[in-house]
Design a protein around this motif. Sequence first.
Motif, PDB file in Angstrom:
ATOM      1  N   MET A 184      62.247  45.666  -4.057  1.00 46.96           N
ATOM      2  CA  MET A 184      63.017  44.981  -3.008  1.00 46.96           C
ATOM      3  C   MET A 184      62.106  44.100  -2.155  1.00 46.96           C
ATOM      4  SD  MET A 184      65.527  48.093  -1.799  1.00 46.96           S
ATOM      5  CE  MET A 184      66.225  47.198  -0.407  1.00 46.96           C
ATOM      6  N   ARG A 185      60.885  44.559  -1.915  1.00 47.41           N
ATOM      7  CA  ARG A 185      59.947  43.758  -1.126  1.00 47.41           C
ATOM      8  C   ARG A 185      59.749  42.388  -1.763  1.00 47.41           C
ATOM      9  NH1 ARG A 185      55.548  44.618   2.537  1.00 47.41           N
ATOM     10  NH2 ARG A 185      53.676  43.371   2.133  1.00 47.41           N
ATOM     11  N   TYR A 186      59.572  42.359  -3.078  1.00 46.33           N
ATOM     12  CA  TYR A 186      59.323  41.102  -3.774  1.00 46.33           C
ATOM     13  C   TYR A 186      60.597  40.244  -3.840  1.00 46.33           C
ATOM     14  CZ  TYR A 186      55.435  44.062  -5.352  1.00 46.33           C
ATOM     15  OH  TYR A 186      54.368  44.918  -5.415  1.00 46.33           O
ATOM     16  N   GLU A 187      61.731  40.901  -4.020  1.00 50.79           N
ATOM     17  CA  GLU A 187      62.996  40.173  -4.144  1.00 50.79           C
ATOM     18  C   GLU A 187      63.439  39.551  -2.827  1.00 50.79           C
ATOM     19  OE1 GLU A 187      64.756  43.081  -7.697  1.00 50.79           O
ATOM     20  OE2 GLU A 187      65.639  43.133  -5.696  1.00 50.79           O
ATOM     21  N   LEU A 188      63.160  40.238  -1.718  1.00 47.76           N
ATOM     22  CA  LEU A 188      63.692  39.806  -0.426  1.00 47.76           C
ATOM     23  C   LEU A 188      62.748  38.912   0.365  1.00 47.76           C
ATOM     24  CD1 LEU A 188      65.392  43.157   0.648  1.00 47.76           C
ATOM     25  CD2 LEU A 188      66.548  41.029  -0.006  1.00 47.76           C
ATOM     26  N   ALA A 189      61.467  38.896  -0.010  1.00 44.70           N
ATOM     27  CA  ALA A 189      60.495  38.109   0.748  1.00 44.70           C
ATOM     28  C   ALA A 189      60.884  36.637   0.896  1.00 44.70           C
ATOM     29  CB  ALA A 189      59.113  38.232   0.103  1.00 44.70           C
ATOM     30  N   PRO A 190      61.330  35.953  -0.178  1.00 44.51           N
ATOM     31  CA  PRO A 190      61.692  34.537  -0.025  1.00 44.51           C
ATOM     32  C   PRO A 190      62.886  34.325   0.898  1.00 44.51           C
ATOM     33  CG  PRO A 190      61.305  35.080  -2.334  1.00 44.51           C
ATOM     34  CD  PRO A 190      61.384  36.372  -1.598  1.00 44.51           C
ATOM     35  N   LEU A 191      63.641  35.388   1.177  1.00 47.17           N
ATOM     36  CA  LEU A 191      64.802  35.287   2.060  1.00 47.17           C
ATOM     37  C   LEU A 191      64.441  35.648   3.500  1.00 47.17           C
ATOM     38  CD1 LEU A 191      67.441  36.986  -0.290  1.00 47.17           C
ATOM     39  CD2 LEU A 191      66.827  34.568  -0.104  1.00 47.17           C
TER      40      LEU A 191
END
Length: 288
Positions: free
Chosen positions: A165-172
């Motif tokens: 989730m950290r990697y998926e949500l960082a750009p957001l």
Amino acid sequence: MKHILITGCSSGFGFMAAKHLAEQGHHVYASMRNVNGKNAKKAMELLAYANEHNLKIEVHDIDVTSDESVHKAISKIDKVDVLINNAGRGYGGPVEAFSSQQLLSQLDLNIVGTLRVANAVLPKMRKQRSGLIIQVSSVAGRGSFPGYGIYCASKWGLEGVSEAMRYELAPLGIDVVLVEPGPFSTDFLANIVEPKDPEINADYQHVKEFIDGFETQVKDMYENNKATNPLIVAELFETLINTPAGKRPLRSIAGLDFGFQALNDVVEPIRKSSLESMNIGDLDGPKN
């Protein structure tokens, strides 16, 4: 001031964090199950404390194992800057002695429950392009011990899904971090769920001896070691909240680490190197 939602506030880390973070000037949504039943006294205690000290604490009824309960509560909350996924419980005993349903219940509470709440608040965070999710794991998410295999499985799973989730949500613009407490003087040990099969359980006396010895050792630490004061965890939450986005570590151990801080120290550069090798190093937390 941040708007902070905390699960599992009827006791332990959640109860203390609700008061502590409100004292720092934040607006706290303290959630727990059975606000009008079993936990009514704790809910009233938090509200009375807020009233006495002129703090912003709201109490919401959330059962993290229920989609309906989670969505009903979140629909009443307009803004969430920080989610602290703290609700959880431990199962203790030899793995063989647990039923498949008990295993599913442990995973549902400690892993799926965090996703229910996160998924309910993420639309709000994605819309505002900012947010912080603090996942309360454990040093049991970094190693395993006899008698705690079911619990460790849930925390290992939480570690894996949280890192993704950290990697998926960082750009957001949304940050995800893990807090890994050691043993603290809370009600955790008193609320351990035991296996349903006493016959199988009885054949694992060596496991029982380890559990009993470990619990005795830990309870002695409660009396003699300041590192078991649960306020340490609440203060770590505060530190992570105050740390700028993009600067927060993925994993933070709180209290007695049983040597797992050394493991984290060794693994962290390997983790970062692996991200770089896959050309996704820029996904390790949101940018300022």
